[in-house]
Design a protein around this motif. Structure first.
Motif, PDB file in Angstrom:
ATOM      1  N   ARG A 136       0.831  -1.203   0.000  1.00 42.71           N
ATOM      2  CA  ARG A 136       0.000   0.000   0.000  1.00 42.71           C
ATOM      3  C   ARG A 136       0.871   1.261   0.000  1.00 42.71           C
ATOM      4  O   ARG A 136       0.632   2.199  -0.763  1.00 42.71           O
ATOM      5  N   GLN A 137       1.923   1.261   0.840  1.00 43.22           N
ATOM      6  CA  GLN A 137       2.770   2.455   0.906  1.00 43.22           C
ATOM      7  C   GLN A 137       3.587   2.643  -0.369  1.00 43.22           C
ATOM      8  O   GLN A 137       3.752   3.764  -0.846  1.00 43.22           O
TER       9      GLN A 137
ATOM     10  N   GLU B 182       1.283   3.946  -3.055  1.00 44.62           N
ATOM     11  CA  GLU B 182       1.013   5.372  -2.849  1.00 44.62           C
ATOM     12  C   GLU B 182       2.193   6.229  -3.281  1.00 44.62           C
ATOM     13  O   GLU B 182       2.015   7.302  -3.858  1.00 44.62           O
ATOM     14  N   GLN B 183       3.403   5.762  -3.006  1.00 49.96           N
ATOM     15  CA  GLN B 183       4.586   6.552  -3.333  1.00 49.96           C
ATOM     16  C   GLN B 183       4.831   6.620  -4.830  1.00 49.96           C
ATOM     17  O   GLN B 183       5.232   7.665  -5.337  1.00 49.96           O
TER      18      GLN B 183
ATOM     19  N   GLN C  95       4.207   2.224  11.619  1.00 51.17           N
ATOM     20  CA  GLN C  95       3.474   1.780  10.431  1.00 51.17           C
ATOM     21  C   GLN C  95       3.939   2.517   9.180  1.00 51.17           C
ATOM     22  O   GLN C  95       3.151   2.936   8.338  1.00 51.17           O
ATOM     23  N   GLN C  96       5.259   2.666   9.091  1.00 49.16           N
ATOM     24  CA  GLN C  96       5.895   3.215   7.905  1.00 49.16           C
ATOM     25  C   GLN C  96       6.873   2.175   7.394  1.00 49.16           C
ATOM     26  O   GLN C  96       7.472   1.439   8.169  1.00 49.16           O
TER      27      GLN C  96
END
Length: 161
Positions: free
Chosen positions: A40-41, A44-45, A99-100
């Protein structure tokens, strides 16, 4: 003699507690949660959709996420931008607590990168995805490689279209 016994007993107790804590963390956390968080991250990036065939999570000695059959779609989802037979990430535990996602090491095996020159004169790697702005360098999927301390790529190919 009594001091040695006490030291050994405390050491054994500490190892036992560490083992129980590690086992409970392993059983409490779902590997799919970490895979979803990472994907997900990254999606998004870079502003592109990612598909993964299989994911494996190891917590010891370091947090390690192994992904197989990785496909990153282009901004146009009908086209593929990047594929890899296997991608391995060694993640930083401190960032996961927030949560990163932050990786120490990235290993990519058998990647295929398709660089496409669009009709408007831009390249597909320089085209920001849907979640970023044109001035944001995070929209460049290749910029993520620069954020990892150690990156290894083996048996790859680049196609210019």
């Amino acid at each position: 003699m009594a001091v040695r016994f006490r030291t050994l007993a405390l050491g054994a107790l500490a190892l036992l507690l560490l083992g129980v804590l590690g086992l409970s963390l392993y059983l409490a956390y779902d590997p799919d949660f970490f895979m979803d968080l990472v994907l997900r991250q990254v999606e998004e990036q870079i502003g592109r959709r990612i598909q993964v065939g299989e994911a494996r999570l190891k917590l010891f000695p370091r947090i390690h996420l192994g992904l197989s059959k990785v496909v990153v779609h282009d901004v146009d989802p009908s086209r593929v931008f990047f594929t890899a037979q296997r991608v391995e990430l060694v993640l930083r535990a401190t960032s996961l607590l927030r949560q990163q996602v932050s990786a120490r090491r990235l290993i990519i095996e058998q990647p295929r990168l398709e660089l496409r020159h669009n009709r408007d004169g831009t390249w597909n790697y320089a085209t920001p995805g849907r979640a970023t702005t044109a001035s944001d360098e995070m929209g460049n999927p290749l910029a993520l490689l620069l954020m990892v301390r150690e990156t290894t790529v083996s048996q790859g190919e680049i196609a210019l279209v």
